[in-house]
Write an enzyme that holds these catalytic residues in place. Sequence first.
Site, short mmCIF file in Angstrom:
data_model
loop_
_atom_site.label_atom_id
_atom_site.label_comp_id
_atom_site.label_asym_id
_atom_site.label_seq_id
_atom_site.Cartn_x
_atom_site.Cartn_y
_atom_site.Cartn_z
CB THR A 216 -0.63 -4.27 -4.82
OG1 THR A 216 0.18 -3.20 -4.37
CG2 THR A 216 -0.31 -5.53 -4.04
CE LYS B 189 -0.78 -0.98 -8.45
NZ LYS B 189 -0.85 0.42 -8.00
CG ASP C 166 -3.43 3.10 -8.00
OD1 ASP C 166 -4.10 2.64 -7.06
OD2 ASP C 166 -2.47 2.49 -8.52
N GLY D 161 5.19 2.74 -11.43
CA GLY D 161 3.78 2.41 -11.60
C GLY D 161 2.85 3.41 -10.93
CE1 TYR E 217 -0.47 2.86 1.76
CE2 TYR E 217 -0.10 1.87 3.91
CZ TYR E 217 -0.42 1.75 2.57
OH TYR E 217 -0.67 0.51 2.05
P1 NDP Z 1 7.84 1.19 -8.76
O1 NDP Z 1 8.79 0.16 -8.28
O2 NDP Z 1 7.09 0.99 -10.01
O3 NDP Z 1 8.64 2.60 -8.94
C1 NDP Z 1 9.49 3.05 -7.91
C2 NDP Z 1 9.85 4.51 -8.18
O4 NDP Z 1 10.64 5.00 -7.09
C3 NDP Z 1 10.67 4.71 -9.45
O5 NDP Z 1 10.36 5.97 -9.99
C4 NDP Z 1 12.10 4.68 -8.89
O6 NDP Z 1 13.03 5.34 -9.70
C5 NDP Z 1 11.90 5.45 -7.62
N1 NDP Z 1 12.92 5.20 -6.60
C6 NDP Z 1 13.16 4.04 -5.94
N2 NDP Z 1 14.20 4.20 -5.08
C7 NDP Z 1 14.62 5.49 -5.21
C8 NDP Z 1 15.65 6.26 -4.59
N3 NDP Z 1 16.45 5.73 -3.66
N4 NDP Z 1 15.79 7.56 -4.97
C9 NDP Z 1 14.98 8.11 -5.90
N5 NDP Z 1 13.99 7.42 -6.53
C10 NDP Z 1 13.82 6.12 -6.18
O7 NDP Z 1 6.86 1.45 -7.52
P2 NDP Z 1 5.43 2.18 -7.59
O8 NDP Z 1 5.55 3.36 -8.46
O9 NDP Z 1 4.36 1.21 -7.90
O10 NDP Z 1 5.20 2.63 -6.08
C11 NDP Z 1 5.89 3.74 -5.52
C12 NDP Z 1 5.41 3.91 -4.08
O11 NDP Z 1 4.04 4.37 -4.10
C13 NDP Z 1 5.45 2.58 -3.34
O12 NDP Z 1 6.21 2.70 -2.15
C14 NDP Z 1 3.98 2.25 -3.11
O13 NDP Z 1 3.74 1.66 -1.86
C15 NDP Z 1 3.28 3.61 -3.18
N6 NDP Z 1 1.92 3.47 -3.68
C16 NDP Z 1 0.87 3.92 -2.90
C17 NDP Z 1 -0.44 3.79 -3.34
C18 NDP Z 1 -1.56 4.28 -2.48
O14 NDP Z 1 -2.72 3.90 -2.72
N7 NDP Z 1 -1.31 5.14 -1.51
C19 NDP Z 1 -0.77 3.14 -4.62
C20 NDP Z 1 0.41 2.74 -5.38
C21 NDP Z 1 1.67 2.87 -4.88
P3 NDP Z 1 13.79 4.53 -10.89
O15 NDP Z 1 12.85 4.55 -12.06
O16 NDP Z 1 15.02 5.31 -11.12
O17 NDP Z 1 14.05 3.13 -10.37
#
Ligand code: NDP
Length: 287
Positions: A69, A73, A109, A137, A225
């Site tokens: 996680t 990843k 996922d 991710g 969640y």
């Molecule tokens: P990453 O750190 O890889 O990406 C974060 C994303 O959120 C990027 O697109 C980032 O944009 C954006 N972001 C962060 N802060 C802001 C903000 N203030 N305003 C707008 N956009 C923002 O994280 P992940 O993609 O791995 O995870 C994202 C969420 O999904 C996590 O909170 C995680 O817990 C959840 N998740 C849930 C899963 C499930 O099984 N339910 C599985 C995997 C993840 P930028 O590129 O501009 O930084």
Amino acid sequence: MSDTVAENVRQFAVFGHPVAHSLSPRIHQAFARQQGMTITYRAIDVAPADLAAALAQFAASGGMGANITLPHKEAAFALCAARSDRAARCGSVNTLTRVGDRWHGDITDGAGLVRDLTERQQFDLRGRRTLLLGAGGAARGVAPALFDAGIAELVIVNRSPERADALADALGDPRRAHSRYWNDLGTLGEFDLLINATSAGRAGGTLELPFSLIGPRALAVDLNYGEIAVPFLAWAESGGCNKRSDGLGMLVEQAAESFAIWTGKRPSTEAIFDELSQQARALHTAD
Ligand code: NDP
């Protein structure tokens, strides 16, 4: 790592940083009980610089499967000797299986989200106009599976636009996948499916979103969640969206897919999903 695990006990773990909050140990132990298996499943907190060594140590002590996680990843993808096609398309892995002296990588996922939406929520994805907020991710992990499930169009909007461009390009179908700027959200029209794949809520942030995005009978899904999913789902409710869901179903379904890869047995997910949902509701009520 423990040396005292009995030989017939299969050893699993989730590697993250931080990882203490992870529900994966509880979910996988529930699956194992249901299948009459005895397993160990630990949450191992490891800093990025130590991931390769920690995975090697886990394998040396008999570890046969690992979930990966945040934030590992992509790094874990690079450590795999072999990867599934879907992992190669996402450029990341969440499931490692020890095969001989190598790790094979897969990502569950996207399959988890699709199963949650189509089976638990009975939402037919075919032909749906879909908005994906985020390009990290999680967004990369679910986008190919949504595509394969038959959505009509995927519009990707990310705070950093170049990451949205890169994800749209990686999907390789410019007619169906495009990136748009956050500032243009008000001009994008209505969507049938709206997915929040950002981590904005983790830092207590809220997203600025116009209600014009919400189509009639749309489903709004936050991949987060618990408390983190509340602002987006509250926004959707205020905009008249009656179908809303957080990421708990996806979490349980991606875990089931990992468990099936490791053991060859697909567990039923309803009991543990109900248990975790009830617990989340009780926490909310207690606030
Ligand atoms: P990453 O750190 O890889 O990406 C974060 C994303 O959120 C990027 O697109 C980032 O944009 C954006 N972001 C962060 N802060 C802001 C903000 N203030 N305003 C707008 N956009 C923002 O994280 P992940 O993609 O791995 O995870 C994202 C969420 O999904 C996590 O909170 C995680 O817990 C959840 N998740 C849930 C899963 C499930 O099984 N339910 C599985 C995997 C993840 P930028 O590129 O501009 O930084």
